[in-house]
Design a protein around this motif. Structure first.
Motif, PDB file in Angstrom:
ATOM      1  N   LYS A 138       0.865  -1.181   0.000  1.00  6.22           N
ATOM      2  CA  LYS A 138       0.000   0.000   0.000  1.00  6.22           C
ATOM      3  C   LYS A 138       0.900   1.228   0.000  1.00  6.22           C
ATOM      4  O   LYS A 138       1.636   1.464   0.957  1.00  6.22           O
ATOM      5  N   LYS A 143       2.599  -4.597   3.541  1.00  2.00           N
ATOM      6  CA  LYS A 143       1.547  -4.820   4.540  1.00  2.00           C
ATOM      7  C   LYS A 143       1.375  -6.292   4.892  1.00  2.00           C
ATOM      8  O   LYS A 143       0.799  -6.629   5.916  1.00  2.00           O
ATOM      9  N   TYR A 154      -0.975 -10.517   7.557  1.00  2.00           N
ATOM     10  CA  TYR A 154      -0.493  -9.137   7.653  1.00  2.00           C
ATOM     11  C   TYR A 154       0.709  -9.055   8.588  1.00  2.00           C
ATOM     12  O   TYR A 154       0.846  -9.842   9.529  1.00  2.00           O
ATOM     13  N   ASP A 156       4.270  -6.221   9.883  1.00  2.00           N
ATOM     14  CA  ASP A 156       4.947  -4.914   9.812  1.00  2.00           C
ATOM     15  C   ASP A 156       6.078  -4.952   8.795  1.00  2.00           C
ATOM     16  O   ASP A 156       6.351  -3.955   8.115  1.00  2.00           O
TER      17      ASP A 156
END
Length: 410
Positions: A138, A143, A154, A156
């Motif tokens: 993104k 992501k 998902y 970091d």
């Protein structure tokens, strides 16, 4: 606590996962195979040449592609630290010829088990048979990932440690190149490397299975010397392989795509031409009434003898005392320069590593993070980094994996 996803359960991926977890990260390792370390299992003929014991500074001379890029990696996690790391995990090591470091047990499975135990102890979550389809981005920020099952995970940060495309049966099918390109990264030309080479001459097949020790090879393109090395090689039904040949392939592979090259083999590198001539003279004097084909037994392995005799141009039935000085000197020169024409590299199924990969110009060498996508890291063979044989390629994997793991959890 950062959530770190590692794609690939090979050497670089497991090291990245261990390092990230040891630094407090919540780590999930995704491996598309049914078990970890499939390629690691077969390295060093199943013995796993962990690293090389050379001085750290000397490692760089063994790196073929982009050695300067590896300064931060190699000094952040040195070869000595790699040895200490595995010793600390209970893997006793030993140093063999050329500084090659192996587990004392000679079993690569001991290295894999030690890494698995350490990941388990550090709480790394491992998903097997979990193939990644694509990365989730993104606005140039990572992501997470999408699995081929459709499941989204998902995180970091994401570390891509998927390897190259050599030994595809181990799961190295170029996934990382696809992920990198989808993010806008350049992938350099891909070639099989540390791979056997094919030759034109009929006598390669005659010599199949013959191993030559203490020889010196030189590869030329007709004008200049491209590679020279002392060591061991082996003849096959299609050409040549063995340590010096594999290392030569990493240097001359690109040139060999363009044109045929010449492999010069010095069968007696410890002797000058003059010294060898004296040695041959002694053999001839001892056997002066014998036929030529029966007078050179002590000079060559039995499989090589008929080939050398034929190539010498001296009739095999000719009595030794009838051989002229010119014939003898030609014979000596043949021993010092036994030549073959290299016609090409074997394929990825036989290549130990892949040459080329994700362009290091777009990777931060001090962190292994992408310069294009925040939170995306690359480690190991997926990068445009490669070296000659001797444990150096695994050192690249450990060091870049370590650096990626350290920084993915910042």
């Amino acid at each position: 606590m950062s959530k770190v996803l590692v794609i690939g359960g090979g050497a670089a991926g497991m090291m990245a996962a261990i390092t990230a977890a040891a630094n407090g990260g919540e780590v999930l390792l995704l491996e598309k195979n049914e078990k970890l370390g499939k390629k690691l299992f077969i390295t060093g003929k199943g013995r796993c040449n962990i690293t090389n014991a050379a001085d750290t500074e000397d490692l760089f001379s063994a790196i073929v592609s982009n050695p300067k890029f590896l300064y931060s990696s190699f000094y952040s996690f040195t070869n000595s630290q790699v040895i200490d790391f595995f010793e600390g995990l209970g893997v006793k090591t030993k140093i063999e010829r050329g500084g090659r470091v192996f587990p004392a047990s000679d079993h690569s499975s001991d290295v894999i088990r030690a890494l698995e135990r350490e990941m388990e102890q550090l709480g790394v979550e491992i998903y097997l048979q979990a193939e990644v389809k694509e990365l989730i981005l993104k606005e140039h920020v990572i992501k997470g990932v999408v699995l081929t099952s459709g499941k989204k995970l998902y995180a970091d940060t994401v570390i891509v440690a998927t390897g190259g495309i050599s030994y595809p049966s181990t799961g190295s099918t170029g996934d990382g190149y696809r992920f990198a390109k989808a993010c806008g990264h350049q992938v350099t030309e891909i070639l099989p490397s540390l791979v056997p080479m094919e030759v034109k001459e009929w006598y390669a097949k005659e010599l199949m299975g013959l191993s030559l020790r203490n020889i010196e090879i030189c590869v030329t393109d007709g004008k200049k010397k491209l590679y020279q090395e002392f060591g061991e090689m082996l003849f096959t039904h299609y050409g040549v392989t063995g340590p010096v040949i594999l290392s030569a392939s990493s240097i001359v592979g690109k040139k060999l795509k363009e044109k045929e090259l010449t492999l010069h083999i010095d069968l007696k590198p410890a002797l000058s031409e003059e010294q060898l001539d004296k040695r041959v003279l002694r053999e001839f004097e001892t056997n002066h009434n014998r036929q030529f084909k029966n007078a050179v037994d002590s000079l060559f392995p039995s499989k090589l003898r008929p080939v050398i005799v034929e190539l010498s141009g001296i009739p095999e039935e000719k009595k030794v005392h009838e051989i002229t000085k010119e014939e003898r000197l030609h014979f000596v020169r043949l021993i010092k320069d036994f030549s073959m024409t290299l016609t090409g590299l074997r394929g990825y199924k036989e290549a130990i590593i892949t040459k080329g990969g994700v362009s290091v110009k777009e990777i931060d060498p001090s962190t292994m993070e992408s310069k294009l996508v925040k939170g995306l890291f690359f480690a190991g063979e997926v990068l445009d980094l490669d070296a000659v044989t001797g444990g150096y390629n695994l050192q690249i994997a450990w060091s870049t994996g370590y650096l990626a793991g350290m920084n993915a959890n910042c």
